[in-house]
Scaffold this active site. Structure first.
Site, PDB file in Angstrom:
ATOM      1  N   ALA A 271     -34.113 -16.030   2.327  1.00  0.00           N
ATOM      2  CA  ALA A 271     -35.086 -16.721   1.463  1.00  0.00           C
ATOM      3  C   ALA A 271     -36.529 -16.388   1.839  1.00  0.00           C
ATOM      4  CB  ALA A 271     -34.852 -18.228   1.533  1.00  0.00           C
TER       5      ALA A 271
ATOM      6  N   ASN B 229     -32.349  -8.572   6.809  1.00  0.00           N
ATOM      7  CA  ASN B 229     -32.171  -9.380   5.611  1.00  0.00           C
ATOM      8  C   ASN B 229     -32.947 -10.673   5.888  1.00  0.00           C
ATOM      9  OD1 ASN B 229     -31.455 -10.990   3.485  1.00  0.00           O
ATOM     10  ND2 ASN B 229     -29.254 -10.532   3.592  1.00  0.00           N
TER      11      ASN B 229
ATOM     12  N   ASP C 239     -46.144  -9.050   7.596  1.00  0.00           N
ATOM     13  CA  ASP C 239     -47.192  -8.547   8.493  1.00  0.00           C
ATOM     14  C   ASP C 239     -46.601  -8.068   9.817  1.00  0.00           C
ATOM     15  OD1 ASP C 239     -49.096  -9.086   6.602  1.00  0.00           O
ATOM     16  OD2 ASP C 239     -49.945 -10.838   7.613  1.00  0.00           O
TER      17      ASP C 239
ATOM     18  N   GLU D  51     -34.538  -3.012   4.409  1.00  0.00           N
ATOM     19  CA  GLU D  51     -34.140  -4.382   4.068  1.00  0.00           C
ATOM     20  C   GLU D  51     -32.866  -4.359   3.239  1.00  0.00           C
ATOM     21  OE1 GLU D  51     -36.068  -6.976   1.438  1.00  0.00           O
ATOM     22  OE2 GLU D  51     -36.363  -5.471  -0.106  1.00  0.00           O
TER      23      GLU D  51
ATOM     24  N   HIS E 134     -30.180  -6.824   0.909  1.00  0.00           N
ATOM     25  CA  HIS E 134     -29.801  -8.075   0.256  1.00  0.00           C
ATOM     26  C   HIS E 134     -28.383  -7.930  -0.266  1.00  0.00           C
ATOM     27  CE1 HIS E 134     -33.708  -9.748   0.743  1.00  0.00           C
ATOM     28  NE2 HIS E 134     -34.219  -8.610   0.306  1.00  0.00           N
ATOM     29  N   ILE E 135     -27.563  -8.892   0.092  1.00  0.00           N
ATOM     30  CA  ILE E 135     -26.151  -8.853  -0.306  1.00  0.00           C
ATOM     31  C   ILE E 135     -26.045  -8.941  -1.818  1.00  0.00           C
ATOM     32  CG2 ILE E 135     -23.978 -10.157  -0.129  1.00  0.00           C
ATOM     33  CD1 ILE E 135     -25.053 -11.043   2.714  1.00  0.00           C
ATOM     34  N   SER E 136     -26.805  -9.846  -2.403  1.00  0.00           N
ATOM     35  CA  SER E 136     -26.790 -10.012  -3.861  1.00  0.00           C
ATOM     36  C   SER E 136     -27.879  -9.142  -4.485  1.00  0.00           C
ATOM     37  CB  SER E 136     -27.039 -11.484  -4.217  1.00  0.00           C
ATOM     38  OG  SER E 136     -28.347 -11.868  -3.810  1.00  0.00           O
TER      39      SER E 136
ATOM     40  N   HIS F 189     -38.918 -13.909  -0.065  1.00  0.00           N
ATOM     41  CA  HIS F 189     -39.699 -14.254  -1.256  1.00  0.00           C
ATOM     42  C   HIS F 189     -40.983 -15.024  -0.927  1.00  0.00           C
ATOM     43  CE1 HIS F 189     -35.901 -13.014  -2.856  1.00  0.00           C
ATOM     44  NE2 HIS F 189     -35.282 -14.032  -2.313  1.00  0.00           N
TER      45      HIS F 189
ATOM     46  N   PRO G 150     -32.519 -16.949   7.376  1.00  0.00           N
ATOM     47  CA  PRO G 150     -31.916 -18.278   7.227  1.00  0.00           C
ATOM     48  C   PRO G 150     -30.680 -18.304   6.334  1.00  0.00           C
ATOM     49  CG  PRO G 150     -34.024 -18.139   6.067  1.00  0.00           C
ATOM     50  CD  PRO G 150     -33.911 -16.916   6.932  1.00  0.00           C
ATOM     51  N   ASN G 151     -29.732 -19.091   6.772  1.00  0.00           N
ATOM     52  CA  ASN G 151     -28.483 -19.371   6.047  1.00  0.00           C
ATOM     53  C   ASN G 151     -27.476 -18.214   6.049  1.00  0.00           C
ATOM     54  OD1 ASN G 151     -29.205 -22.072   5.158  1.00  0.00           O
ATOM     55  ND2 ASN G 151     -30.706 -21.051   3.848  1.00  0.00           N
TER      56      ASN G 151
ATOM     57  N   ARG H  53     -36.711 -15.124  -7.044  1.00  0.00           N
ATOM     58  CA  ARG H  53     -36.184 -14.109  -6.133  1.00  0.00           C
ATOM     59  C   ARG H  53     -36.716 -12.712  -6.459  1.00  0.00           C
ATOM     60  NH1 ARG H  53     -32.172 -17.063  -3.335  1.00  0.00           N
ATOM     61  NH2 ARG H  53     -31.320 -18.633  -4.738  1.00  0.00           N
TER      62      ARG H  53
ATOM     63  N   ARG I 235     -21.029 -20.255   2.428  1.00  0.00           N
ATOM     64  CA  ARG I 235     -22.018 -20.537   1.377  1.00  0.00           C
ATOM     65  C   ARG I 235     -21.724 -19.711   0.114  1.00  0.00           C
ATOM     66  NH1 ARG I 235     -27.570 -17.053   2.423  1.00  0.00           N
ATOM     67  NH2 ARG I 235     -28.305 -18.392   0.737  1.00  0.00           N
TER      68      ARG I 235
ATOM     69  N   ARG J 231     -31.228 -12.271 -10.431  1.00  0.00           N
ATOM     70  CA  ARG J 231     -31.047 -13.704 -10.205  1.00  0.00           C
ATOM     71  C   ARG J 231     -32.267 -14.490 -10.701  1.00  0.00           C
ATOM     72  NH1 ARG J 231     -28.874 -14.653  -4.306  1.00  0.00           N
ATOM     73  NH2 ARG J 231     -28.551 -16.728  -5.209  1.00  0.00           N
TER      74      ARG J 231
ATOM     75  N   TYR K 125     -22.027 -14.432  -2.488  1.00  0.00           N
ATOM     76  CA  TYR K 125     -22.106 -13.667  -1.236  1.00  0.00           C
ATOM     77  C   TYR K 125     -20.750 -13.199  -0.707  1.00  0.00           C
ATOM     78  CZ  TYR K 125     -26.814 -15.574  -1.381  1.00  0.00           C
ATOM     79  OH  TYR K 125     -28.095 -15.902  -1.782  1.00  0.00           O
TER      80      TYR K 125
END
Ligand code: DQA
Length: 159
Positions: free
Chosen positions: A76, A73, A86, A97, A99-101, A79, A9-10, A110, A17, A106, A22
């Site tokens: 959200a 990725n 699963d 996986e 994650h950009i950040s 978390h 998402p996002n 997170r 954003r 943070r 990001y």
């Protein structure tokens, strides 16, 4: 060999954003760079983005018997989502996986990560370059699998 890239998402809002976190790069630009690496290495690659948890679960399930690697990725959902965790565990496809950040630096919420324990590797905090690193990592995984299959074949030949 086929890689499926799953964006949560996002991430369709990249470039708009929270650019301070990001950066300015859009998702399409990230995918174009990944496509180039895939083409150079004769790999098939598919891109998928969804804001819906169930759609992400469905896409991971589709990877069973179809894809050789997943780059995800979960955004959200990383978390919170036991369902995505699963699904990754269910399909037994190597997953990396991204994650950009740097999620460890943070907010405390997170730091909880449902996805990492079922992934081969996690790449965090490199910005969009993390996706390139994930491509390199996946190619390494493919090479290792091919080498071990070849070693097995040779051992069987000798037996
Ligand atoms: C993210 C980090 C998540 O905590 C956040 O919810 C995102 C993006 C990252 O790429 O840094 O949407 O996964």
């Amino acid at each position: 060999m086929k890689i499926v890239v799953i964006q949560g998402p996002n991430l369709n809002m990249l470039g708009v954003r929270e650019q301070n976190i990001y950066g300015p790069m859009k998702l399409e630009q990230i995918h174009a760079q990944m496509q180039e690496v895939a083409t150079q290495n004769s790999l098939e690659i598919e891109f998928f983005q969804s804001n819906l948890e169930g759609e992400i679960v469905d896409k991971i399930q589709e990877c069973y018997g179809e894809a050789h690697g997943i780059i995800i990725n979960a955004a959200a959902y990383t978390h919170t989502s036991i369902a995505i965790r699963d699904a990754i565990a269910a399909v037994s496809v190597p997953a990396i996986e991204v994650h950009i950040s740097n999620i460890h630096r943070r907010e405390d919420f997170r730091k909880e990560n449902m996805i990492a324990p079922v992934c081969t590797s996690s790449i965090v905090g490199f910005g969009p370059f993390g996706y390139h690193l994930a491509m390199m990592g996946m190619i390494q995984i493919f090479n290792e699998i091919a080498a071990s299959q070849e070693a097995q074949r040779q051992a069987q030949e000798k037996a």
